[in-house]
Write a protein that holds these residues in place. Sequence first.
Motif, PDB file in Angstrom:
ATOM      1  N   ASN A  70     -40.885  -1.377 -52.202  1.00  0.00           N
ATOM      2  CA  ASN A  70     -41.138  -0.082 -52.843  1.00  0.00           C
ATOM      3  C   ASN A  70     -41.101   1.086 -51.868  1.00  0.00           C
ATOM      4  OD1 ASN A  70     -41.292  -0.648 -55.500  1.00  0.00           O
ATOM      5  ND2 ASN A  70     -43.458  -1.201 -55.447  1.00  0.00           N
TER       6      ASN A  70
ATOM      7  N   GLU B 214     -38.644   4.704 -59.588  1.00  0.00           N
ATOM      8  CA  GLU B 214     -39.079   5.641 -58.548  1.00  0.00           C
ATOM      9  C   GLU B 214     -40.602   5.718 -58.423  1.00  0.00           C
ATOM     10  OE1 GLU B 214     -37.664   8.006 -56.474  1.00  0.00           O
ATOM     11  OE2 GLU B 214     -35.554   8.045 -57.019  1.00  0.00           O
ATOM     12  N   GLN B 215     -41.319   5.310 -59.494  1.00  0.00           N
ATOM     13  CA  GLN B 215     -42.716   5.725 -59.570  1.00  0.00           C
ATOM     14  C   GLN B 215     -43.597   5.185 -58.431  1.00  0.00           C
ATOM     15  OE1 GLN B 215     -44.961   4.560 -62.883  1.00  0.00           O
ATOM     16  NE2 GLN B 215     -44.260   2.450 -62.908  1.00  0.00           N
ATOM     17  N   ASP B 216     -43.235   4.020 -57.883  1.00  0.00           N
ATOM     18  CA  ASP B 216     -44.093   3.468 -56.834  1.00  0.00           C
ATOM     19  C   ASP B 216     -43.622   3.799 -55.420  1.00  0.00           C
ATOM     20  OD1 ASP B 216     -45.828   2.364 -58.648  1.00  0.00           O
ATOM     21  OD2 ASP B 216     -44.581   0.577 -58.900  1.00  0.00           O
ATOM     22  N   THR B 217     -42.501   4.530 -55.303  1.00  0.00           N
ATOM     23  CA  THR B 217     -42.001   4.830 -53.952  1.00  0.00           C
ATOM     24  C   THR B 217     -42.732   6.046 -53.387  1.00  0.00           C
ATOM     25  OG1 THR B 217     -40.252   6.176 -54.855  1.00  0.00           O
ATOM     26  CG2 THR B 217     -39.711   3.881 -54.409  1.00  0.00           C
ATOM     27  N   PRO B 218     -43.000   6.024 -52.077  1.00  0.00           N
ATOM     28  CA  PRO B 218     -43.811   7.108 -51.510  1.00  0.00           C
ATOM     29  C   PRO B 218     -43.031   8.394 -51.241  1.00  0.00           C
ATOM     30  CG  PRO B 218     -43.285   5.483 -49.826  1.00  0.00           C
ATOM     31  CD  PRO B 218     -42.720   4.958 -51.103  1.00  0.00           C
ATOM     32  N   PHE B 219     -41.701   8.286 -51.054  1.00  0.00           N
ATOM     33  CA  PHE B 219     -40.948   9.466 -50.614  1.00  0.00           C
ATOM     34  C   PHE B 219     -40.286  10.163 -51.792  1.00  0.00           C
ATOM     35  CE2 PHE B 219     -40.387   6.419 -46.987  1.00  0.00           C
ATOM     36  CZ  PHE B 219     -41.373   6.983 -46.207  1.00  0.00           C
ATOM     37  N   SER B 220     -39.945  11.423 -51.564  1.00  0.00           N
ATOM     38  CA  SER B 220     -39.176  12.145 -52.576  1.00  0.00           C
ATOM     39  C   SER B 220     -37.762  11.581 -52.564  1.00  0.00           C
ATOM     40  CB  SER B 220     -39.140  13.627 -52.244  1.00  0.00           C
ATOM     41  OG  SER B 220     -38.406  13.823 -51.056  1.00  0.00           O
ATOM     42  N   SER B 221     -37.046  11.788 -53.685  1.00  0.00           N
ATOM     43  CA  SER B 221     -35.704  11.197 -53.749  1.00  0.00           C
ATOM     44  C   SER B 221     -34.793  11.801 -52.685  1.00  0.00           C
ATOM     45  CB  SER B 221     -35.112  11.364 -55.139  1.00  0.00           C
ATOM     46  OG  SER B 221     -35.228  12.696 -55.553  1.00  0.00           O
ATOM     47  N   GLY B 222     -34.995  13.101 -52.377  1.00  0.00           N
ATOM     48  CA  GLY B 222     -34.171  13.734 -51.349  1.00  0.00           C
ATOM     49  C   GLY B 222     -34.369  13.084 -49.991  1.00  0.00           C
TER      50      GLY B 222
ATOM     51  N   THR C 266     -32.576  14.575 -60.223  1.00  0.00           N
ATOM     52  CA  THR C 266     -33.904  13.951 -60.272  1.00  0.00           C
ATOM     53  C   THR C 266     -35.009  14.932 -59.870  1.00  0.00           C
ATOM     54  OG1 THR C 266     -33.579  13.103 -58.054  1.00  0.00           O
ATOM     55  CG2 THR C 266     -33.123  11.590 -59.862  1.00  0.00           C
TER      56      THR C 266
ATOM     57  N   MET D  55     -35.969   7.063 -68.173  1.00  0.00           N
ATOM     58  CA  MET D  55     -37.088   6.106 -68.224  1.00  0.00           C
ATOM     59  C   MET D  55     -36.890   5.031 -67.152  1.00  0.00           C
ATOM     60  SD  MET D  55     -38.879   7.233 -70.669  1.00  0.00           S
ATOM     61  CE  MET D  55     -38.615   8.470 -71.896  1.00  0.00           C
TER      62      MET D  55
ATOM     63  N   VAL E 227     -37.372   6.585 -63.679  1.00  0.00           N
ATOM     64  CA  VAL E 227     -38.776   6.866 -63.353  1.00  0.00           C
ATOM     65  C   VAL E 227     -39.482   5.551 -63.034  1.00  0.00           C
ATOM     66  CG1 VAL E 227     -40.958   7.781 -64.206  1.00  0.00           C
ATOM     67  CG2 VAL E 227     -38.850   8.958 -64.721  1.00  0.00           C
ATOM     68  N   ALA E 228     -39.172   4.515 -63.828  1.00  0.00           N
ATOM     69  CA  ALA E 228     -39.789   3.217 -63.568  1.00  0.00           C
ATOM     70  C   ALA E 228     -39.470   2.732 -62.161  1.00  0.00           C
ATOM     71  CB  ALA E 228     -39.302   2.208 -64.600  1.00  0.00           C
TER      72      ALA E 228
END
Lengths: 385, 505
Positions: free
Chosen positions: B382, B330-338, B311, B324, B327-328
């Motif tokens: 989120n 993840e897009q509203d979450t504030p933190f990086s995926s890591g 990611t 897609m 991204v949908a």
Amino acid sequence: MRNKLLILYLFLFLFLSGCSGAMELQELGIVMGIGIDAAKDGESVEITVEIANYSEDSSQSSDSPQENVFSANGNTITDAINNLNSIVDKYLFWGHNKVIIFGEEMMQAGINAYIDAFIRNAEMRPTAFILACEGKASEIFKGKSGLAASVSFGIAGLLERNGKQTRNKKLGCNIQEFSENMLNKYPANILPYLKFKASDDESGQDGEKQQEQQNNKKEIEIASYAVVSSEGKIVYKLDEKEQTGSFLLLDKLESEIITVENNSQKFSLELYSPKISIDYINQVWNIALNADCKMYEAFITNEVNSDPDLDLLAGIVKNYVSEAIISAFNAERECGEDFLQLGQQIYRMSEGKGNNIEFSVKNLVKPELDIKIDVIFSGEIFNSI
Amino acid sequence: LDRISFYLEDNINRLKQEFSEISNLVLRSFYVSQENGSKRKMLLAYFDGMNDKALIDANLLLPLMHPLCIVSEKNEGFLQRLVEERLAVSHAKKGTKFSELNEAILNANCVLLADGCCDFYIFELKKFPVRSVTQPDTDMVIRGPREGFTENIQMNMSMLRRRIKAVDFKTEVQKIGRYSQTDVCICYIESIAKKKIVDELKNRLKRIDIDGIIDSGYIEQLIEDAPLSLFPTVGNSEKPDIIAAKMLEGKIAIIVDGSPIVLFVPKLFPESFQVSEDYYNRFYFFSFIRVLRWIAFFIAVFVPGFYIAITTYHQEMLPSNLIMTMVAAEQDTPFSSGFSMLLMIIIFEILREVGVRLPGAIGQTVGIVGALIMGDAAVSANIISAPVLIVMALTVISSYVSPSLNNVVAILRFVFIFAGWVLGGFGIMMIAMLLIFYAASLRSFGIPYLSPIAPFETSAAGDIFIRKPLWSLIYRPRLLSDNRQRMKRGLKPHLPVNEGDKNEK
């Protein structure tokens, strides 16, 4: 000591690399399709991108398809992309781009130089399809293709799923194939040619169509195939028969439904996995084709109550195939571009020493055909099931 | 100076002095009648609560203090005559040194001394409060023996002896721990186990000089080949059937008094994926399960790292439709995926620790509140994206498929999360390679840790990723035993051969 050094190296390795190239999913604008047109304002190119729209309410996004289509002008593709970056608030990610559509004007000016920019782009997949379209490419993204919410995905889905199972004979040409063909000794290509479907008369519209009109979304179809010259210019458009002949000769046709009418009887036959061999002997093309034809539908009226004559049907199909091949040959001669890759074939047959063989599309003569068609009939139904 | 005194009073005084301020030492003096009419003073010494008082009364005191008991007054061999003629106790051992006397009392034996004798007798009449044999919480099986080891070394040894009734089954007990004087027993089958490994183990045990051994974990950490290694090189189990099977494979068991966990060496990496039940059932399904365990291990270690790498660095690797969806999400979450992944894994580790230490019902409640409510709330608010939660849950579930590697997996997961976060797929590959090199360099009691995978052994290959039919596992692993043949060839069951058919042939 050695262990300490190893640990030090590992830490340096991990922390000095500094996550370079990291990009979170939230920051990505995933480009699904690119349209390239000649710009109006004197600058040379206008690029239009369709970016994935991931709003959670998908119904809204399908109502307003233009909200994720952005355009920018530039002297070159790179320049235009650069300008696009200052419009879109996300990092444009090309790794999932499905289609590159060239507008009519671009096709007439030649597209080879622009393809080069995409080949050099490290993110771009070589499997992205190249297409030509009628009018402006930017208009295509306002249309609708199949069931997909995105035009690019709809077109790409259609081209990806050609073949036996779907009985879809729409063939695509991707970046890799395009560039390989352009490196041939006699370079030419055929690209799918997009068009908006002609709308029916205003009278007699049903509810669905009215709704579609309201949404202002016109259906897009692959209307024909454009022959592209070695300079990347459009030189010819194939009609349906020429398409069939070309795909047969390029050994890319897996299935074709042929409807045959005979004595008020109608038959639907499927030309199934034709096996073709092409030889060039004494300056004459010898083409042998061997195929099975499956009977899918036999519409027989009550007056004529006899078994269909399979030999007769095979003859009709044979005629159809012969005509298709000959028309493809004629098209090649007419447009003067070797899109059937016959010259390349001679070059290959002579194991790369084909420099001495003179091949000219203008001198193509009618090929010698040896076509064998077997019609397979599943039997007649006498009683009701 | 170490010898027992001729005078009982001296011995009593010395005992009192040495065992001063030890409240549960019992010094019971009494008299026996002698043929010449005189009486001789005797002493029984033992620890209260560690001996069977009823047996002491019935088998030691009663025969000696009975009015009809009149013994010869001869000093020489006085105690020996008593033991041989009058005392009905099976375990009796003579001693002459005071140190032996101390040790015998400390080891919960009962000691008999007599005035005018320079020796004493040790009687084994131990009686401890012991936990009964129950089904252990680890190594659960649906099919297979349910009994588990207890804290009593004798009982544990007997459980093994019941399964391996051979004179070849050796049990050597030694005491380790300056203060604890813990019994540690090495068990092995002499004709199967490699002598080199047995000797090496004995040497390593001999080296241990520590104040006390409270659990077998102490021994494990003091005899490991690679004490700083992530991977365990000493195995353990709570079930006698597993240990017996390991011994039949050429391994050596170490039973520690006071611990229901029995150790075994050498422990090899592929063993972490073997479960006793694999061998008790038919092989098809359990071969499939064996493969699943390997897959689950890789999922547990690599998937969170891979998720982050893909990611963050390699978005083109995902299918278009999947990216897609992601991204949908993840897009509203504030933190990086890591960071989200790290956060979730840390929260899970905290929950796990809480769940293990808390009593059952509360532990479950915490688990439900933590995992279900918090996870769900974090996604709907989120803060964390659903894919991160799915990956975390998949990882956690997978990490429990091979419980013996659970701790290793927990650490490795963090390493790979960092590698994926900082260096992407390249980092994961680098660390994975380092890990494989490292694991290949490990040894457990001289046996390569990755064997029989590396070095590869064909005859043992049928018991690594799959479990071949029992009748085809003819040989023991070459590195573990010189006595390789486990069973006769041709044990594959077949139809009885008809006499008539034979003649026809």
